[in-house]
Enzyme design. Structure first.
Site, mmCIF file in Angstrom:
data_model
loop_
_atom_site.group_PDB
_atom_site.id
_atom_site.type_symbol
_atom_site.label_atom_id
_atom_site.label_comp_id
_atom_site.label_asym_id
_atom_site.label_seq_id
_atom_site.Cartn_x
_atom_site.Cartn_y
_atom_site.Cartn_z
ATOM 1 N N SER A 16 46.879 29.973 49.750
ATOM 2 C CA SER A 16 45.776 30.300 48.834
ATOM 3 C C SER A 16 44.752 29.174 48.772
ATOM 4 O O SER A 16 44.198 28.874 47.724
ATOM 5 C CB SER A 16 46.327 30.591 47.441
ATOM 6 O OG SER A 16 46.937 29.427 46.903
ATOM 7 N N GLY A 17 44.505 28.549 49.927
ATOM 8 C CA GLY A 17 43.411 27.572 50.001
ATOM 9 C C GLY A 17 42.102 28.293 50.279
ATOM 10 O O GLY A 17 41.993 29.518 50.082
ATOM 11 N N ALA A 19 40.589 29.025 53.089
ATOM 12 C CA ALA A 19 40.647 30.046 54.144
ATOM 13 C C ALA A 19 41.269 31.338 53.599
ATOM 14 O O ALA A 19 40.701 32.426 53.754
ATOM 15 C CB ALA A 19 41.443 29.529 55.336
ATOM 16 N N ALA A 51 39.912 18.520 48.746
ATOM 17 C CA ALA A 51 38.803 18.179 49.655
ATOM 18 C C ALA A 51 37.650 17.619 48.834
ATOM 19 O O ALA A 51 37.183 18.248 47.894
ATOM 20 C CB ALA A 51 38.361 19.413 50.427
ATOM 21 N N GLU A 119 27.942 11.794 56.522
ATOM 22 C CA GLU A 119 29.283 11.303 56.860
ATOM 23 C C GLU A 119 29.303 10.856 58.317
ATOM 24 O O GLU A 119 28.380 11.172 59.082
ATOM 25 C CB GLU A 119 30.335 12.388 56.597
ATOM 26 C CG GLU A 119 30.580 12.583 55.103
ATOM 27 C CD GLU A 119 31.609 13.631 54.735
ATOM 28 O OE1 GLU A 119 32.008 13.654 53.573
ATOM 29 O OE2 GLU A 119 32.005 14.430 55.601
ATOM 30 N N HIS A 237 42.597 9.639 57.867
ATOM 31 C CA HIS A 237 41.370 9.276 57.152
ATOM 32 C C HIS A 237 41.409 7.765 56.958
ATOM 33 O O HIS A 237 42.439 7.211 56.588
ATOM 34 C CB HIS A 237 41.317 9.995 55.806
ATOM 35 C CG HIS A 237 39.961 9.950 55.176
ATOM 36 N ND1 HIS A 237 39.444 8.800 54.641
ATOM 37 C CD2 HIS A 237 39.013 10.901 55.007
ATOM 38 C CE1 HIS A 237 38.234 9.046 54.167
ATOM 39 N NE2 HIS A 237 37.942 10.320 54.384
ATOM 40 N N ARG A 281 35.916 8.866 62.666
ATOM 41 C CA ARG A 281 37.099 8.432 61.915
ATOM 42 C C ARG A 281 38.174 7.748 62.735
ATOM 43 O O ARG A 281 38.843 6.841 62.256
ATOM 44 C CB ARG A 281 37.736 9.656 61.261
ATOM 45 C CG ARG A 281 36.965 10.032 60.076
ATOM 46 C CD ARG A 281 37.700 11.042 59.288
ATOM 47 N NE ARG A 281 36.758 11.462 58.274
ATOM 48 C CZ ARG A 281 36.827 12.569 57.606
ATOM 49 N NH1 ARG A 281 37.832 13.388 57.820
ATOM 50 N NH2 ARG A 281 35.942 12.864 56.704
ATOM 51 N N HIS A 342 45.544 12.973 57.342
ATOM 52 C CA HIS A 342 44.523 13.752 56.650
ATOM 53 C C HIS A 342 44.378 15.175 57.167
ATOM 54 O O HIS A 342 44.233 16.107 56.394
ATOM 55 C CB HIS A 342 43.197 13.003 56.805
ATOM 56 C CG HIS A 342 42.051 13.574 56.050
ATOM 57 N ND1 HIS A 342 42.065 13.738 54.687
ATOM 58 C CD2 HIS A 342 40.837 14.019 56.464
ATOM 59 C CE1 HIS A 342 40.910 14.247 54.286
ATOM 60 N NE2 HIS A 342 40.156 14.446 55.344
ATOM 61 N N ARG A 377 38.142 15.595 64.811
ATOM 62 C CA ARG A 377 37.314 16.504 63.984
ATOM 63 C C ARG A 377 36.138 15.749 63.377
ATOM 64 O O ARG A 377 36.292 14.664 62.817
ATOM 65 C CB ARG A 377 38.171 17.082 62.859
ATOM 66 C CG ARG A 377 37.410 17.990 61.923
ATOM 67 C CD ARG A 377 38.324 18.461 60.830
ATOM 68 N NE ARG A 377 38.732 17.349 59.997
ATOM 69 C CZ ARG A 377 38.237 17.109 58.784
ATOM 70 N NH1 ARG A 377 37.336 17.896 58.264
ATOM 71 N NH2 ARG A 377 38.673 16.083 58.087
ATOM 72 N N SER A 382 35.767 21.126 58.604
ATOM 73 C CA SER A 382 36.935 21.982 58.396
ATOM 74 C C SER A 382 36.701 23.060 57.346
ATOM 75 O O SER A 382 37.160 24.190 57.500
ATOM 76 C CB SER A 382 38.157 21.154 58.013
ATOM 77 O OG SER A 382 37.796 20.192 57.075
ATOM 78 N N LEU A 383 35.985 22.735 56.266
ATOM 79 C CA LEU A 383 35.735 23.792 55.272
ATOM 80 C C LEU A 383 34.830 24.856 55.888
ATOM 81 O O LEU A 383 34.982 26.054 55.621
ATOM 82 C CB LEU A 383 35.108 23.218 53.990
ATOM 83 C CG LEU A 383 35.947 22.169 53.228
ATOM 84 C CD1 LEU A 383 35.348 21.910 51.851
ATOM 85 C CD2 LEU A 383 37.393 22.587 53.093
#
Ligand code: SIN
Length: 536
Positions: A16-17, A19, A51, A119, A237, A281, A342, A377, A382-383
């Site tokens: 239930s994130g 996605a 996040a 970022e 991270h 990163r 991460h 990444r 990712s979101l």
């Protein structure tokens, strides 16, 4: 005979994130019911909730999707699939519009335009954010929408997925679950099953989220012999708050001018990379490691003191709140920082619609390998991927759930256990074993790896997983046993993939690797789990 009921079954979404909830809402818009399974309270278990940074989309006036694609490909070190990158990032603006329609309130400038963050690895400011708690901002809006549509979206909380149910035609028909409140095992059937249960950062001793994922979906897919792609690429991270459990010092801070430094406040990143604090990163995490080795220090520090205090409090309220819990004040103190696990760039191999090689089974979000991230990444992609892959898979799921199923559901689940509640001693020993696995994963499969360690890790985790699979039928079924099983499975998958990759690329850095070992550019590692013989 076709199963007449199947087209009436809801779609089953594990996780239930962002996605999982996005997909449930998109299916609902298409008139399709779904059941969303969560290990804890909806939305709060897993990494999405934690996040901070945001969602990358080229919406700035000086920006373009082409440049976002170029930045993503550059960071991915030759392993992202250009077609996947184009497809997913090409839909990023549509994903933002969809989120805005759900009521997500991204931060805006006084002129009403979006406030875009910066970022590492991005050529432009392109990160949409909700202060420094973007995951919460998005999930809270999605949960509100889900609750309004409770007739078509059923939330099942405190349920742990155990294994997939595959019928006699090799089609996915749902998931066996453990109800944490009643202790009952139940087969939840789904017209289609979607794995959206996050990645594997919880297999490491230190992660950037308080409740990192333990690879449940990835391990379940591996147990039905699906291929897992590029599992060696685990992103660390650079800056988790040292001494705290799962508190991230967002990269957005460095985007606004914060600097990594030593205990005296002397910045060091310029000694290691031309882009200094805004290097990708993997480079920043390795630089911190090298610096700590050189200086013998226990941790690095993040110097946030240069930021305007009023701006910093408004833009990073979560940081101020968390720092206060640890007796730190970002305007006065250097913040102790250390890299932590991460994000997993690899995962269940899926096609451009999130479909796995098993009919009726999909994987989206961090659980899946979609070809977007390659060997590393780009921050905040990712979101974007979570929402876009939900959009792209939705249409397929709507159509494919209509196909008739004639396969028989197995009478017995694919696992055996004793049906008695676990005693405290068993639970404590399972927890201790999980902690030992995490320590070992951290030691062998960390930011800097060694060839002999990788070979040792393959032997160790393969043997331990096989032994635990044999032990499992005699153990009471409890979440701790299921967690250990999934940890061992994912540890083995990462070890085998890392051992297969005979080169340093992106997040996979092997210090004793020689040039002759280079794999061809574009070669992905693919692993399938070897079944354990339980007959003996
Ligand atoms: C961060 O806020 O630094 C994390 C953002 C991300 O991982 O994409």
């Amino acid at each position: 005979m076709p199963d007449a009921l199947s087209s009436a079954e809801p779609v089953l979404i594990v996780g239930s994130g962002i996605a999982g909830l996005s997909l449930a809402l998109m299916l609902e818009e298409a008139g399709v019911r779904s059941t969303v399974l969560s290990k804890a309270q909806t939305g709060t278990a897993g990494s999405s909730w934690y996040a901070q940074g945001g969602l990358a989309a080229a919406i700035g006036e000086d920006d373009s999707v082409e440049e976002h694609i170029a930045d993503t490909l550059a960071v991915a070190c030759g392993l992202a699939r250009p077609d996947a990158v184009e497809r997913i990032l090409g839909a990023s603006q549509a994903a933002c519009r969809w989120l805005l329609r759900q009521g997500v309130e991204f931060d805006r400038n006084p002129d009403g335009g979006f406030s875009l963050g910066m970022e590492g690895g991005h050529a432009h400011r392109r990160i949409l954010h909700c202060r420094d708690a973007t995951g919460r901002g998005i999930i809270n809006a999605l949960i509100e929408r889900v609750r309004e549509r409770s007739e078509r979206i059923r939330l099942l909380e405190h349920r742990v997925a155990i294994d997939l149910c595959i019928d006699s035609d090799d089609r996915a028909r749902g998931v066996y679950t453990l109800d944490l409140q009643s202790g009952e095992v139940e087969l939840l059937r789904g017209a289609c099953t979607v794995l959206a249960s996050g990645g594997i950062s919880g297999i490491y001793a230190h992660a950037t989220s308080v409740s990192p994922a333990h690879g449940d979906g990835i391990a379940m897919a591996a147990r039905v012999h699906l291929p897992l792609t590029n599992m060696e690429f685990v992103q660390f991270h650079p800056s988790a708050l040292h001494g705290a459990k799962g508190v991230l010092l967002s990269e957005a801070l460095r985007g606004e001018g914060a600097k990594l430094c030593d205990a005296e406040g002397v910045p060091f990143m310029h000694e290691y990379h031309e882009a200094a604090d805004l290097a990708p990163r993997d480079a920043v995490s390795r630089a911190i490691g090298r610096h700590l080795e050189r200086t013998g220090a226990e941790c690095a520090y993040l110097d946030v003191r240069g930021l305007d205090v009023e701006f910093s409090r408004r833009r990073f309220p979560y940081l101020w709140e968390e720092c206060a819990r640890y007796g730190l004040s970002p305007d006065v103190d250097l913040l102790p920082a250390i890299p932590a696990a991460h994000y997993s760039c690899g995962g269940v191999h899926v096609d451009d619609r999130g479909q796995t090689q098993i009919p009726g089974l999909y994987a989206i979000g961090e659980t899946a390998w979609s070809g977007l991230h390659g060997a590393n990444r780009l921050a905040s992609n990712s979101l974007t991927e979570c929402v876009v892959m939900a959009l792209l898979s939705c249409h397929n799921i709507v159509l494919s759930r209509l196909s008739a199923h004639s396969g028989r559901i197995p009478e017995e689940p694919p696992f055996r256990t004793v049906r008695r509640p676990p005693d405290a001693e068993v639970v404590e020993s399972l927890k201790a074993r999980s902690e030992a696995v995490r320590r070992s994963v951290t030691q062998h499969l960390g930011i800097v790896r060694r060839t002999d360690d990788l070979a040792r890790a393959v032997r160790e985790f393969s043997a331990e997983r096989a032994a635990f699979e044999r032990e499992l039928p005699d153990l009471p079924l409890c979440p701790e046993a299921l967690e250990l099983r999934n940890l061992l499975t994912c540890a083995e998958l990462v070890a085998i993939s890392a051992h297969q990759r005979r080169e340093c690329r992106g997040l996979h850095y092997v210090e004793d690797c020689t040039d002759e070992e280079l794999m061809p550019v574009g070669a992905d590692t693919k692993v399938r789990l070897t079944p354990v013989d339980l007959s003996g």
